[in-house]
Motif scaffolding. Structure first.
Motif, PDB file in Angstrom:
ATOM      1  N   GLU A  51     -27.063  28.128  20.466  1.00  0.00           N
ATOM      2  CA  GLU A  51     -27.359  29.566  20.436  1.00  0.00           C
ATOM      3  C   GLU A  51     -27.041  30.222  19.099  1.00  0.00           C
ATOM      4  O   GLU A  51     -27.700  31.170  18.688  1.00  0.00           O
ATOM      5  N   SER A  52     -26.041  29.719  18.397  1.00  0.00           N
ATOM      6  CA  SER A  52     -25.644  30.375  17.145  1.00  0.00           C
ATOM      7  C   SER A  52     -26.470  29.921  15.936  1.00  0.00           C
ATOM      8  O   SER A  52     -26.273  30.413  14.833  1.00  0.00           O
ATOM      9  N   ASP A  53     -27.400  28.982  16.122  1.00  0.00           N
ATOM     10  CA  ASP A  53     -28.133  28.432  14.969  1.00  0.00           C
ATOM     11  C   ASP A  53     -29.378  29.270  14.696  1.00  0.00           C
ATOM     12  O   ASP A  53     -30.283  29.350  15.524  1.00  0.00           O
ATOM     13  N   ARG A  54     -29.436  29.870  13.512  1.00  0.00           N
ATOM     14  CA  ARG A  54     -30.551  30.772  13.201  1.00  0.00           C
ATOM     15  C   ARG A  54     -31.675  30.116  12.401  1.00  0.00           C
ATOM     16  O   ARG A  54     -32.539  30.787  11.852  1.00  0.00           O
ATOM     17  N   THR A  55     -31.658  28.781  12.307  1.00  0.00           N
ATOM     18  CA  THR A  55     -32.743  28.080  11.616  1.00  0.00           C
ATOM     19  C   THR A  55     -34.072  28.416  12.289  1.00  0.00           C
ATOM     20  O   THR A  55     -34.202  28.306  13.508  1.00  0.00           O
ATOM     21  N   MET A  56     -35.058  28.828  11.491  1.00  0.00           N
ATOM     22  CA  MET A  56     -36.357  29.178  12.054  1.00  0.00           C
ATOM     23  C   MET A  56     -37.255  27.941  12.087  1.00  0.00           C
ATOM     24  O   MET A  56     -37.350  27.210  11.104  1.00  0.00           O
ATOM     25  N   LEU A  57     -37.879  27.696  13.211  1.00  0.00           N
ATOM     26  CA  LEU A  57     -38.746  26.524  13.343  1.00  0.00           C
ATOM     27  C   LEU A  57     -39.971  26.664  12.445  1.00  0.00           C
ATOM     28  O   LEU A  57     -40.551  27.742  12.336  1.00  0.00           O
ATOM     29  N   GLU A  58     -40.333  25.543  11.808  1.00  0.00           N
ATOM     30  CA  GLU A  58     -41.517  25.499  10.947  1.00  0.00           C
ATOM     31  C   GLU A  58     -42.272  24.215  11.252  1.00  0.00           C
ATOM     32  O   GLU A  58     -41.667  23.222  11.673  1.00  0.00           O
ATOM     33  N   PRO A  59     -43.576  24.198  10.999  1.00  0.00           N
ATOM     34  CA  PRO A  59     -44.335  22.966  11.222  1.00  0.00           C
ATOM     35  C   PRO A  59     -43.722  21.804  10.439  1.00  0.00           C
ATOM     36  O   PRO A  59     -43.320  21.973   9.281  1.00  0.00           O
ATOM     37  N   GLY A  60     -43.630  20.648  11.073  1.00  0.00           N
ATOM     38  CA  GLY A  60     -43.066  19.466  10.432  1.00  0.00           C
ATOM     39  C   GLY A  60     -41.614  19.214  10.794  1.00  0.00           C
ATOM     40  O   GLY A  60     -41.106  18.119  10.578  1.00  0.00           O
ATOM     41  N   MET A  61     -40.941  20.211  11.338  1.00  0.00           N
ATOM     42  CA  MET A  61     -39.563  19.963  11.778  1.00  0.00           C
ATOM     43  C   MET A  61     -39.593  19.111  13.045  1.00  0.00           C
ATOM     44  O   MET A  61     -40.454  19.294  13.901  1.00  0.00           O
ATOM     45  N   ALA A  62     -38.647  18.181  13.143  1.00  0.00           N
ATOM     46  CA  ALA A  62     -38.605  17.293  14.312  1.00  0.00           C
ATOM     47  C   ALA A  62     -37.224  17.367  14.942  1.00  0.00           C
ATOM     48  O   ALA A  62     -36.213  17.428  14.236  1.00  0.00           O
ATOM     49  N   PHE A  63     -37.197  17.384  16.261  1.00  0.00           N
ATOM     50  CA  PHE A  63     -35.932  17.509  16.990  1.00  0.00           C
ATOM     51  C   PHE A  63     -35.891  16.550  18.168  1.00  0.00           C
ATOM     52  O   PHE A  63     -36.929  16.159  18.702  1.00  0.00           O
ATOM     53  N   HIS A  64     -34.676  16.204  18.544  1.00  0.00           N
ATOM     54  CA  HIS A  64     -34.445  15.576  19.842  1.00  0.00           C
ATOM     55  C   HIS A  64     -33.779  16.632  20.706  1.00  0.00           C
ATOM     56  O   HIS A  64     -32.628  17.003  20.451  1.00  0.00           O
ATOM     57  N   MET A  65     -34.540  17.146  21.676  1.00  0.00           N
ATOM     58  CA  MET A  65     -33.941  18.096  22.614  1.00  0.00           C
ATOM     59  C   MET A  65     -33.299  17.279  23.725  1.00  0.00           C
ATOM     60  O   MET A  65     -33.970  16.488  24.389  1.00  0.00           O
ATOM     61  N   MET A  66     -31.991  17.428  23.870  1.00  0.00           N
ATOM     62  CA  MET A  66     -31.266  16.524  24.766  1.00  0.00           C
ATOM     63  C   MET A  66     -30.307  17.268  25.681  1.00  0.00           C
ATOM     64  O   MET A  66     -29.101  17.107  25.588  1.00  0.00           O
ATOM     65  N   PRO A  67     -30.864  18.078  26.580  1.00  0.00           N
ATOM     66  CA  PRO A  67     -29.974  18.738  27.521  1.00  0.00           C
ATOM     67  C   PRO A  67     -29.492  17.740  28.570  1.00  0.00           C
ATOM     68  O   PRO A  67     -30.115  16.709  28.787  1.00  0.00           O
ATOM     69  N   GLY A  68     -28.410  18.016  29.173  1.00  0.00           N
ATOM     70  CA  GLY A  68     -27.904  17.190  30.269  1.00  0.00           C
ATOM     71  C   GLY A  68     -27.007  18.096  31.077  1.00  0.00           C
ATOM     72  O   GLY A  68     -26.519  19.106  30.573  1.00  0.00           O
ATOM     73  N   LEU A  69     -26.811  17.771  32.331  1.00  0.00           N
ATOM     74  CA  LEU A  69     -25.900  18.570  33.150  1.00  0.00           C
ATOM     75  C   LEU A  69     -25.017  17.631  33.957  1.00  0.00           C
ATOM     76  O   LEU A  69     -25.418  16.528  34.311  1.00  0.00           O
ATOM     77  N   TRP A  70     -23.813  18.100  34.237  1.00  0.00           N
ATOM     78  CA  TRP A  70     -22.861  17.287  34.983  1.00  0.00           C
ATOM     79  C   TRP A  70     -22.352  18.041  36.201  1.00  0.00           C
ATOM     80  O   TRP A  70     -22.180  19.262  36.164  1.00  0.00           O
ATOM     81  N   LEU A  71     -22.150  17.294  37.278  1.00  0.00           N
ATOM     82  CA  LEU A  71     -21.676  17.859  38.535  1.00  0.00           C
ATOM     83  C   LEU A  71     -20.441  17.040  38.865  1.00  0.00           C
ATOM     84  O   LEU A  71     -20.557  15.847  39.132  1.00  0.00           O
ATOM     85  N   ASP A  72     -19.268  17.669  38.840  1.00  0.00           N
ATOM     86  CA  ASP A  72     -18.038  16.892  38.924  1.00  0.00           C
ATOM     87  C   ASP A  72     -18.145  15.782  37.884  1.00  0.00           C
ATOM     88  O   ASP A  72     -18.291  16.071  36.715  1.00  0.00           O
ATOM     89  N   ASP A  73     -18.167  14.527  38.306  1.00  0.00           N
ATOM     90  CA  ASP A  73     -18.167  13.492  37.277  1.00  0.00           C
ATOM     91  C   ASP A  73     -19.473  12.711  37.185  1.00  0.00           C
ATOM     92  O   ASP A  73     -19.532  11.684  36.522  1.00  0.00           O
ATOM     93  N   ILE A  74     -20.538  13.155  37.837  1.00  0.00           N
ATOM     94  CA  ILE A  74     -21.807  12.469  37.601  1.00  0.00           C
ATOM     95  C   ILE A  74     -22.807  13.424  36.971  1.00  0.00           C
ATOM     96  O   ILE A  74     -22.770  14.627  37.187  1.00  0.00           O
ATOM     97  N   GLY A  75     -23.692  12.851  36.168  1.00  0.00           N
ATOM     98  CA  GLY A  75     -24.579  13.708  35.394  1.00  0.00           C
ATOM     99  C   GLY A  75     -26.005  13.213  35.375  1.00  0.00           C
ATOM    100  O   GLY A  75     -26.351  12.177  35.948  1.00  0.00           O
ATOM    101  N   ILE A  76     -26.836  14.000  34.707  1.00  0.00           N
ATOM    102  CA  ILE A  76     -28.245  13.658  34.543  1.00  0.00           C
ATOM    103  C   ILE A  76     -28.644  13.988  33.109  1.00  0.00           C
ATOM    104  O   ILE A  76     -28.178  14.978  32.547  1.00  0.00           O
ATOM    105  N   VAL A  77     -29.465  13.143  32.517  1.00  0.00           N
ATOM    106  CA  VAL A  77     -29.988  13.426  31.179  1.00  0.00           C
ATOM    107  C   VAL A  77     -31.508  13.351  31.216  1.00  0.00           C
ATOM    108  O   VAL A  77     -32.093  12.575  31.981  1.00  0.00           O
ATOM    109  N   LEU A  78     -32.135  14.177  30.409  1.00  0.00           N
ATOM    110  CA  LEU A  78     -33.598  14.257  30.397  1.00  0.00           C
ATOM    111  C   LEU A  78     -33.935  14.876  29.047  1.00  0.00           C
ATOM    112  O   LEU A  78     -33.569  16.020  28.792  1.00  0.00           O
ATOM    113  N   THR A  79     -34.571  14.130  28.176  1.00  0.00           N
ATOM    114  CA  THR A  79     -34.695  14.614  26.802  1.00  0.00           C
ATOM    115  C   THR A  79     -36.126  14.487  26.285  1.00  0.00           C
ATOM    116  O   THR A  79     -36.962  13.810  26.889  1.00  0.00           O
TER     117      THR A  79
END
Lengths: 395, 395
Positions: free
Chosen positions: A344-372
């Protein structure tokens, strides 16, 4: 590029353009000399990709010297000659008695070369935060050159790398095809009763064999293969344990092609997930889709992260950590570029050619899920680098 | 150790002994505080082995504080809790907004913790040459703590690690069994007409699957798979090229078990080697056998290297580079311990428990041969960690 995944990766003009842009940025910063320690940055400027960075290696760029100068171990000079456009005079190897020696220090060799090669040494940029620019190297340089001549050039080239050329995007697509194949193999192989290491060996086999068109090389980080309660430990190594029934298996990995990465993570749930876990999966799926939908030029990294945060908040979830980072060339120990983060604090503006790995994940107690999702920003929005379906796999 | 290759690797007493020895060495050096950046050294003291070192991580040892203190990313704290004997109070994670941020620096977090935890901060040792102690980290520490309190603790723990305990030798043997299996698979798979990446994928598969008894984990360095003229480039990556007939294939790799390595290299010659190549093979074989024969307590690393040099000189060959290095725990980017080298100028005296990878190789114009042996020095001489026959493989 060469159809055999070999030879100099990009055209000479592409490397010339990168060097010219770097020299212009050095001029803007009033920096005459730059010492490059980060293997990814050396590769970006010259195409050099051998595993010679585990001993001392550095590249010198001087604004008044036409080519970059490579300094490294003598036995690796032949690889520099083959993999790059550098002329022999720009390849300056040190002898083997400098390697991990208590008697000879390769930094002294660098200082001698600097004094010989560089017309001026008024303002010397150094990559202070590179893993390959240790405190010891910096201190040794300060014994020979005045401290007030040093400038911090940390991430200077990394930020130049953030916008990929068309040729780079083409390689990223090849890496993405390998990533698709890895996850497909892993989903097929995973089952209760096999050892974690055996599942991981299937992942490695495809990662390196690649596809019939595109062979793979080692990614800059080991994959993560986490089962059961270990899904709550994002960076733990796999073990010899056998995989249980009724458990999530989180897989994070990346195809790598000529050092370019397009990471991918998926969770395979073995058995019937409980309702609470399915709700977690729904939140992650809705969150990543909403965040990806927001990706387009002119939007900031922070805005993308906020959309993720708001979406999962509606499901009653919250996540403190960043949900992605810039990708491209990587060398051990990390495939991230260490520049922009999807937070949230990153103000970098997206431009054509930028590449990212979007890697959210969530955890419930001690088990989690990843989907990127790895993607490149384009003028319309984004292009996905992998095409494996974005959903929890239930098997 | 646990039969599933899981859990805390060594007994608590073993870790306690290592820590006591470290504190005693710190006392001798009049050092009250030590900041440990090298993941291998953190692992040696606590057993921690997660891949969390690619972001900032450090361990604090203070002579008057009973346990080491781990500082790292919040999401990794759960792995520290599971993998080590550290109590919760010794696990001090920083929040995710410190990760690769231009706004918050985890070194400031460390300084605050140091001031809270450490009764004194008179003489602070830092591992100046560790890849994970960058110039930037050191400079940031100097902004908060006086420069004259810093001592160079480079390789302090690495040198403690050079003599392995019986429990460590047992793990090295397991790594060696994986190495045997890797080379056996590679020799079976290699043939003219397959792609280099496909051969390498066979190596990776076995490296990670390990044996039925001992699963593998990722070694600290990628394997080297070099064919034809590339055998003259020791650290080049493999490619998509197909392997030729009548060519040497050099393979260098290592089994890895709980971060312990027992590397192995062999050359497979496809076809009938020319006479000149066979003479090269004879020289290497005779040289390594003579050097190995010399290994016993009381002999120096330099003397072992001299015997190699004299033996190959009788065959008319000469080699400038070192022929081996100390092995044990390794993390990317290298599996060497960065201490003793088998080179003529190294006066380290061999003692029982020291482990080395002896890795001589010779080159003729642009093709070469490799033939190596990992071993542990014992009271009688040495114990070999791998048992694959020490000879050129002709296929």
């Amino acid at each position: 590029m060469s159809p055999t995944g070999d030879g100099i990766l990009f055209k000479t003009e592409e490397y010339a353009g990168r060097l010219a842009k770097l020299k212009s940025e050095m001029e803007r910063r009033e920096m005459d000399t730059l010492l490059i320690s980060e293997p990814s940055n050396i590769c970006y400027l010259t195409g050099y990709e051998a595993y010679s960075f585990y001993v001392f290696q550095i590249m010198i760029v001087h604004r008044d010297v036409s080519e970059p100068i490579w300094i490294g171990r003598s036995m690796d000079a032949v690889s520099v000659r083959r993999m790059t456009y550098l002329s022999d005079d720009s390849i300056r190897p040190y002898t083997d008695d400098y390697v991990q020696s208590s008697e000879k220090d390769p930094v002294d060799f660098v200082v001698a070369e600097l004094k010989e090669i560089c017309p001026t040494l008024k303002a010397i940029g150094v990559e202070t935060g590179s893993f390959y620019y240790t405190a010891r190297i910096h201190n040794r340089l300060l014994e020979s050159l005045p401290a007030n001549r040093f400038l911090d050039a940390e991430l200077l080239i990394n930020w130049m790398r953030i916008r990929k050329s068309a040729a780079e995007v083409a390689i990223l697509r090849e890496a993405g095809q390998i990533s698709n194949a890895i996850i497909a193999d892993a989903v097929e192989a995973v089952q209760a009763g096999i050892r974690e290491c055996d599942l991981t060996s299937v992942i490695y086999r495809r990662m390196i064999a690649g596809t019939p068109e595109y062979g793979g090389v080692y990614p800059s980080s080991a994959p993560y293969v986490l089962t059961g309660s270990r899904t709550g430990e994002p960076h733990a190594p796999w073990s010899d344990r056998t995989i249980d029934h009724d458990t999530p298996v989180n897989i994070e990995t990346s195809g790598c092609r000529r050092r370019y990465h397009a990471p991918i993570s998926r969770t395979v749930y073995l058995g019937s997930p409980p309702e609470s876990y399915l709700r977690l999966a729904d939140a992650v799926t809705e969150g990543i889709e909403a965040a990806l939908e927001a990706v387009r030029p002119g939007v900031t990294c922070g805005e993308v992260a906020q959309i993720w945060g708001k979406t999962i908040a509606r499901h009653g979830f919250h996540k403190d950590s960043r949900i992605g980072y810039s990708i491209g060339i990587g060398f051990p120990p990390t495939w991230g570029e260490r520049t922009a983060s999807l937070r949230e604090s990153d103000r970098t503006m997206l431009e054509p050619g930028m590449a990212f790995h979007m890697m959210p994940g969530l955890w419930l107690d001690d088990i989690g899920i990843v989907l990127t999702q790895s993607f490149v920003v384009n003028e319309f929005g984004r292009e996905d680098l992998t095409t494996f379906p974005r959903q929890l796999v239930i098997k």
